[in-house]
Design a protein around this motif. Structure first.
Motif, PDB file in Angstrom:
ATOM      1  N   GLY A 116       0.753  -1.143  -0.135  1.00 50.30           N
ATOM      2  CA  GLY A 116       0.118   0.088   0.105  1.00 50.30           C
ATOM      3  C   GLY A 116       0.729   1.191  -0.131  1.00 50.30           C
ATOM      4  O   GLY A 116       0.584   2.141  -0.778  1.00 50.30           O
ATOM      5  N   SER A 117       1.866   1.207   0.688  1.00 49.76           N
ATOM      6  CA  SER A 117       2.737   2.357   0.855  1.00 49.76           C
ATOM      7  C   SER A 117       3.308   2.851  -0.639  1.00 49.76           C
ATOM      8  O   SER A 117       3.430   3.716  -0.925  1.00 49.76           O
ATOM      9  N   TYR A 149      -4.265   7.835   6.905  1.00 48.84           N
ATOM     10  CA  TYR A 149      -3.129   6.842   6.838  1.00 48.84           C
ATOM     11  C   TYR A 149      -3.133   6.483   5.406  1.00 48.84           C
ATOM     12  O   TYR A 149      -3.697   5.776   4.685  1.00 48.84           O
ATOM     13  N   GLU A 224      -8.721   8.515   2.118  1.00 46.23           N
ATOM     14  CA  GLU A 224      -9.418   7.228   2.386  1.00 46.23           C
ATOM     15  C   GLU A 224     -10.846   7.357   2.136  1.00 46.23           C
ATOM     16  O   GLU A 224     -11.325   8.112   3.038  1.00 46.23           O
ATOM     17  N   ASP A 257      -7.689   6.404  -1.817  1.00 49.01           N
ATOM     18  CA  ASP A 257      -6.849   5.254  -1.178  1.00 49.01           C
ATOM     19  C   ASP A 257      -7.664   4.132  -0.765  1.00 49.01           C
ATOM     20  O   ASP A 257      -8.334   4.388   0.375  1.00 49.01           O
ATOM     21  N   ILE A 260      -7.740  -0.541   2.013  1.00 50.13           N
ATOM     22  CA  ILE A 260      -8.475  -1.244   2.935  1.00 50.13           C
ATOM     23  C   ILE A 260     -10.013  -1.379   2.454  1.00 50.13           C
ATOM     24  O   ILE A 260     -10.623  -2.387   2.555  1.00 50.13           O
ATOM     25  N   LYS A 286      -3.238  -5.064  -0.058  1.00 49.58           N
ATOM     26  CA  LYS A 286      -3.963  -5.946   0.849  1.00 49.58           C
ATOM     27  C   LYS A 286      -4.853  -7.056   0.256  1.00 49.58           C
ATOM     28  O   LYS A 286      -4.248  -8.313  -0.059  1.00 49.58           O
TER      29      LYS A 286
HETATM   30  C1  LIG Z   1      -5.482   3.363   3.526  1.00 44.31           C
HETATM   31  C2  LIG Z   1      -4.109   2.587   3.598  1.00 44.31           C
HETATM   32  N1  LIG Z   1      -2.981   3.007   2.732  1.00 44.31           N
HETATM   33  C3  LIG Z   1      -2.163   2.651   2.783  1.00 44.31           C
HETATM   34  C4  LIG Z   1      -1.533   1.714   3.579  1.00 44.31           C
HETATM   35  C5  LIG Z   1      -0.076   1.091   3.630  1.00 44.31           C
HETATM   36  O1  LIG Z   1      -0.019  -0.216   3.337  1.00 44.31           O
HETATM   37  P1  LIG Z   1       1.271  -1.128   3.489  1.00 44.31           P
HETATM   38  O2  LIG Z   1       1.240  -1.355   4.810  1.00 44.31           O
HETATM   39  O3  LIG Z   1       0.910  -2.409   2.685  1.00 44.31           O
HETATM   40  O4  LIG Z   1       2.380  -0.334   3.049  1.00 44.31           O
HETATM   41  C6  LIG Z   1      -2.380   1.113   4.539  1.00 44.31           C
HETATM   42  C7  LIG Z   1      -1.992   0.143   5.608  1.00 44.31           C
HETATM   43  O5  LIG Z   1      -2.950  -0.433   6.344  1.00 44.31           O
HETATM   44  C8  LIG Z   1      -3.893   1.730   4.610  1.00 44.31           C
HETATM   45  O6  LIG Z   1      -4.833   1.232   5.418  1.00 44.31           O
END
Ligand SMILES: Cc1ncc(COP(=O)(O)O)c(C=O)c1O
Length: 442
Positions: A116-117, A149, A224, A257, A260, A286
């Motif tokens: 996700g990052s 997040y 999000e 985003d 989730i 995810k």
């Molecule tokens: C909305 C959102 N974006 C990005 C991420 C980051 O994902 P990752 O931990 O796979 O880098 C998360 C992780 O929980 C998330 O909830």
């Protein structure tokens, strides 16, 4: 090589610096998960734990699905790795094609990442580059939201709005980022069922930021649709629609985003479809592989992709990862999408949402409960903080639930739930009965 057992030695736990973990607290009383199947984990002592969080919001089809693990094993036997820079392999194209079939209309292209990052940083980079290739290079500002997040890359923590995740790196965050206010309004919206009534006008703050910085300087807004890790904060009715209108009016790209909310969590394949708002880009991870291998993706619209496909024949975007579209992850993604579709999991949350909501709200009068909020198969149950000990009460609930055989997630003083989408009603009962018992005994 010995593996940690039911009661591992503290010394055996020291080498590993655990992520987002109170290492010393954990290592003095470790909780281990050894195997998983369906809705459950098992500890090394053989205790069964009902998974109320789909691992970490990712195992949407439940654990240990043979269709996925066998596809991964077969793929690794056939093609373990293939570079994607100036090369390709069939599974990568196949997964992109399958993904755009379930994506919101108009999001026709996919860029693969590993998390996700990385998806977030990729989406931000594409947004900035897109404005540049179309001759609006002054659009360099990025907007996010408080309590958002977006992972832990420098881009993600810059647009993210969780203070603890930014504090250590304050001086090195991306320049030119601004934030909208979060949408949490417990005074007016406590114990809302589904989307809260009040707060659509919070979107108008975007207009204020746009006027302050001038549209010609703003590249993108990332939010999000449901802010999960920041405490399960739901968008007020009409709020996302207004964000969309304002972004469109000012030529600002809207990024959802959905790391989730993607893959059925809200009751539709994506929150964009559930809420009837189509962004320009969507970040995913995810549930894309049912959590079984690391993989992320960015979905983007045709006009964005096509803007890069002009000019010389050279590389259009100097960006990508060694493991972008890794063959094993692609095999997992293909098998996962097939499973989601065969079992109707991308919409199953909608059929359980009311049952889930009623079971959750039955806890509203229990000690310390100050709010319960829900959507699809997501829940945030907020507890009054112990004065001077933020998060301690919810942490206690988390550990006691684990002792009683239910995995929940704690974020601040909020208990977050997001079970695998295969959950049955009896298991919903078990989760809330356990939470209820624990709250009564606090
Ligand atoms: C909305 C959102 N974006 C990005 C991420 C980051 O994902 P990752 O931990 O796979 O880098 C998360 C992780 O929980 C998330 O909830």
């Amino acid at each position: 090589m010995p593996t940690p057992t039911a009661s591992p030695n503290r010394a055996d736990l020291e080498a590993l610096w655990m992520p987002f973990t109170a290492n010393r607290q954990y290592k003095s009383a470790p909780r281990l998960l050894q195997r998983a199947s369906g809705m459950h984990y098992w500890t090394p002592e053989g205790r069964q734990i009902l998974d109320g969080v789909a691992g970490l919001w990712c195992v949407n089809a439940g654990h240990g699905r043979r269709e996925i693990t066998q596809a991964v094993a077969a793929q690794l036997e056939t093609l373990d790795y293939a570079p994607m820079f100036q090369m390709g392999h069939p599974q990568a194209f196949a997964l992109a094609n399958e993904l755009v079939k379930v994506a919101p209309g108009g999001l026709d292209h996919v860029f693969f990442t590993n998390s996700g990052s990385e998806s977030v940083d990729t989406a931000l980079k594409i947004a900035l580059a897109w404005h540049r290739v179309r001759g609006e290079a002054s659009r360099t500002r990025l907007l996010g939201r408080e309590r958002g997040y977006h992972g832990v890359g420098f881009g993600g923590i810059s647009v993210g709005g969780i203070a603890a995740n930014r504090r250590m790196w304050s001086a090195t965050l991306l320049p030119g980022v601004d934030h909208l206010a979060h949408t949490h309004d417990p005074v007016r919206n406590a114990f809302s069922r589904g989307l809260p009534q009040h707060g659509a006008q919070l979107a108008d703050e975007l207009e204020r930021l746009v006027m302050l910085h001038d549209p010609s300087n703003i590249a993108a807004l990332i939010v999000e649709p449901i802010a999960a890790s920041g405490g399960v904060l739901l968008p007020p009715r009409g709020y996302l629609q207004r964000l969309r209108e304002i972004c469109t009016r000012h030529g600002i790209l809207l990024i959802f985003d959905e790391v989730i909310t993607g893959f059925g969590r809200t009751g539709s394949p994506f929150a964009a479809q559930e809420f009837g708002v189509t962004p320009d880009l969507i970040t995913l991870a995810k549930g894309l592989t049912n959590g079984c291998l690391p993989m992320g993706a960015v979905l983007l619209s045709k006009p964005i992709y096509e803007a890069f496909m002009h000019g010389g024949e050279g590389i259009e975007l100097f960006h990508g990862y060694t493991y972008s579209a890794h063959p094993a992850a692609c095999a997992a993604g293909l098998a996962t999408l097939e499973l989601y579709q065969r079992e109707g999991l991308l919409t199953r949350a909608a059929s359980l949402a009311k049952y889930w909501e009623d079971a959750a709200h039955a806890l509203r009068d229990l000690p310390h409960v100050v709010d319960i909020r829900n959507y699809g198969l997501i829940l945030g149950l907020e507890l009054a903080a112990i004065p001077g000990k933020a998060g301690a009460r919810a942490y206690e609930v988390f550990t006691r639930c684990f002792e009683r055989g239910v995995l929940v997630r704690q974020t601040g003083d909020i208990i977050a739930l997001s079970p695998p989408l295969i959950i049955e009603k009896a298991q919903i009962e078990q989760i809330f009965a356990t939470l209820g018992e624990v709250l009564r005994a606090l």
